[in-house]
Write a protein that holds these residues in place. Structure first.
Motif, PDB file in Angstrom:
ATOM      1  N   THR A 142      -1.750  -3.155   0.067  1.00 36.28           N
ATOM      2  CA  THR A 142      -0.516  -3.651  -0.538  1.00 36.28           C
ATOM      3  C   THR A 142       0.126  -2.601  -1.430  1.00 36.28           C
ATOM      4  N   LEU A 143      -0.695  -1.883  -2.177  1.00 36.74           N
ATOM      5  CA  LEU A 143      -0.167  -0.916  -3.141  1.00 36.74           C
ATOM      6  C   LEU A 143       0.163   0.431  -2.509  1.00 36.74           C
ATOM      7  N   ASN A 144      -0.227   0.615  -1.239  1.00 37.82           N
ATOM      8  CA  ASN A 144       0.023   1.900  -0.586  1.00 37.82           C
ATOM      9  C   ASN A 144       0.840   1.802   0.700  1.00 37.82           C
ATOM     10  N   ASP A 145       0.696   0.691   1.424  1.00 34.98           N
ATOM     11  CA  ASP A 145       1.427   0.506   2.678  1.00 34.98           C
ATOM     12  C   ASP A 145       1.551  -0.990   2.927  1.00 34.98           C
ATOM     13  N   ARG A 146       2.430  -1.626   2.185  1.00 33.49           N
ATOM     14  CA  ARG A 146       2.527  -3.087   2.256  1.00 33.49           C
ATOM     15  C   ARG A 146       2.944  -3.590   3.640  1.00 33.49           C
ATOM     16  N   PRO A 147       3.848  -2.903   4.346  1.00 31.29           N
ATOM     17  CA  PRO A 147       4.155  -3.363   5.705  1.00 31.29           C
ATOM     18  C   PRO A 147       2.923  -3.375   6.622  1.00 31.29           C
ATOM     19  N   LYS A 148       2.045  -2.390   6.493  1.00 28.31           N
ATOM     20  CA  LYS A 148       0.824  -2.387   7.295  1.00 28.31           C
ATOM     21  C   LYS A 148      -0.043  -3.588   6.942  1.00 28.31           C
ATOM     22  N   MET A 149      -0.156  -3.876   5.657  1.00 26.37           N
ATOM     23  CA  MET A 149      -0.938  -5.035   5.223  1.00 26.37           C
ATOM     24  C   MET A 149      -0.362  -6.313   5.816  1.00 26.37           C
ATOM     25  N   MET A 150       0.966  -6.465   5.748  1.00 23.75           N
ATOM     26  CA  MET A 150       1.601  -7.677   6.246  1.00 23.75           C
ATOM     27  C   MET A 150       1.461  -7.799   7.749  1.00 23.75           C
ATOM     28  N   GLN A 151       1.482  -6.678   8.452  1.00 20.44           N
ATOM     29  CA  GLN A 151       1.282  -6.740   9.902  1.00 20.44           C
ATOM     30  C   GLN A 151      -0.126  -7.208  10.233  1.00 20.44           C
ATOM     31  N   GLY A 152      -1.091  -6.753   9.431  1.00 26.06           N
ATOM     32  CA  GLY A 152      -2.468  -7.196   9.617  1.00 26.06           C
ATOM     33  C   GLY A 152      -2.616  -8.692   9.371  1.00 26.06           C
ATOM     34  N   VAL A 153      -1.951  -9.194   8.324  1.00 22.55           N
ATOM     35  CA  VAL A 153      -1.966 -10.630   8.033  1.00 22.55           C
ATOM     36  C   VAL A 153      -1.370 -11.405   9.206  1.00 22.55           C
ATOM     37  N   THR A 154      -0.250 -10.939   9.705  1.00 25.46           N
ATOM     38  CA  THR A 154       0.414 -11.602  10.832  1.00 25.46           C
ATOM     39  C   THR A 154      -0.481 -11.632  12.063  1.00 25.46           C
TER      40      THR A 154
END
Length: 259
Positions: A142-154
């Motif tokens: 989240t603190l370094n690549d939030r779009p990557k985190m959100m894609q993982g959640v999705t």
């Protein structure tokens, strides 16, 4: 209609109020890191059946203000209490999904279920949320690549197939939140527990949980059912963490039957 409710100086929560003249009121509390829009497939159906549906964006998420502080179960539950009090709601069914389920549980405990006659917990992040390992991984992303985190959640949210278009819609919903509030809730889910709270719930409670949930294990729903006296557990056989969409017809029918 949509409007804002002030919950403390400088902090206003967005409220989507559909069919205000409905006979029975359902208040929806979304999950992390989403918004009231996750319940689109309830809002499409339930108001037409005569229900008043109220979706609340927590502070830091959706269309609500995004302060730097206030991301604890107590404060988030207090925000819900202010909205329910301001709108003079009574005899409502409170529906909480995932972290929203945790907020709903703290609300019932902390505010003695004020204005709430029935409780619905959907894949609730309770009595525990994230493991330390999972939380720290999500926090770093989240603190370094939030779009990557959100894609993982999705990618891990649903058991059933989702189209790329749906994935994109869901992904953007998560990115509407602030980065700092997204991170703060990860810390909450790592550090705050709800074991004592669930013992204080006396309202009739419906527990819905996808058996394929990779976010919050089904075993936690079984624990909630065991410890919340007046509760029923309905497993959703074809759902992961999102039965409100994955088995939406069954979900909506079950909700209306419970109310």
């Amino acid at each position: 209609m949509g409007y804002f409710v002030n919950v403390e100086p400088g902090v206003n929560l967005y409220v989507e109020d559909i069919n205000p003249g409905g006979n029975k009121t359902i208040v929806f509390i979304h999950g992390w890191p989403l918004s009231h829009k996750q319940f689109e497939y309830q809002f499409n159906v339930l108001p037409a059946l005569g229900y008043r549906c109220i979706g609340i964006d927590w502070r830091g998420f959706g269309n609500s203000d995004k302060p730097m502080s206030g991301y604890t179960y107590n404060r988030l539950a207090d925000d819900i209490r202010t909205v329910i009090g301001t709108l003079q709601l009574d005899n409502v069914t409170l529906v909480g999904h995932s972290t929203g389920g945790g907020i709903a549980i703290r609300y019932m405990s902390r505010h003695n279920g004020y204005g709430v006659s029935k409780l619905v917990l959907v894949d609730a992040a309770a009595p525990t949320g994230f493991s330390t390992e999972t939380a720290n991984k999500l926090l770093k992303e989240t603190l370094n690549d939030r779009p990557k985190m959100m894609q993982g959640v999705t990618d891990t949210f649903f058991f059933q197939y989702i189209t790329s278009s749906f994935s994109g819609w869901f992904f953007q919903m998560g990115l509407q939140a602030a980065g700092w509030s997204t991170a703060a809730i990860i810390v909450l889910l790592r550090d705050e527990k709800l074991h004592e709270d669930i013992l204080k719930i006396s309202a009739p409670t419906l527990i819905i949980h996808g058996i394929h949930d990779k976010v919050i294990p089904f075993a936690q729903a079984q624990e909630l059912h065991q410890k919340i006296g007046n509760s029923q557990l309905v497993p959703f056989q074809y759902s992961g963490h999102g039965p409100f969409w994955e088995e939406r017809d069954k979900f909506n029918q079950l909700l209306t039957q419970f109310i």
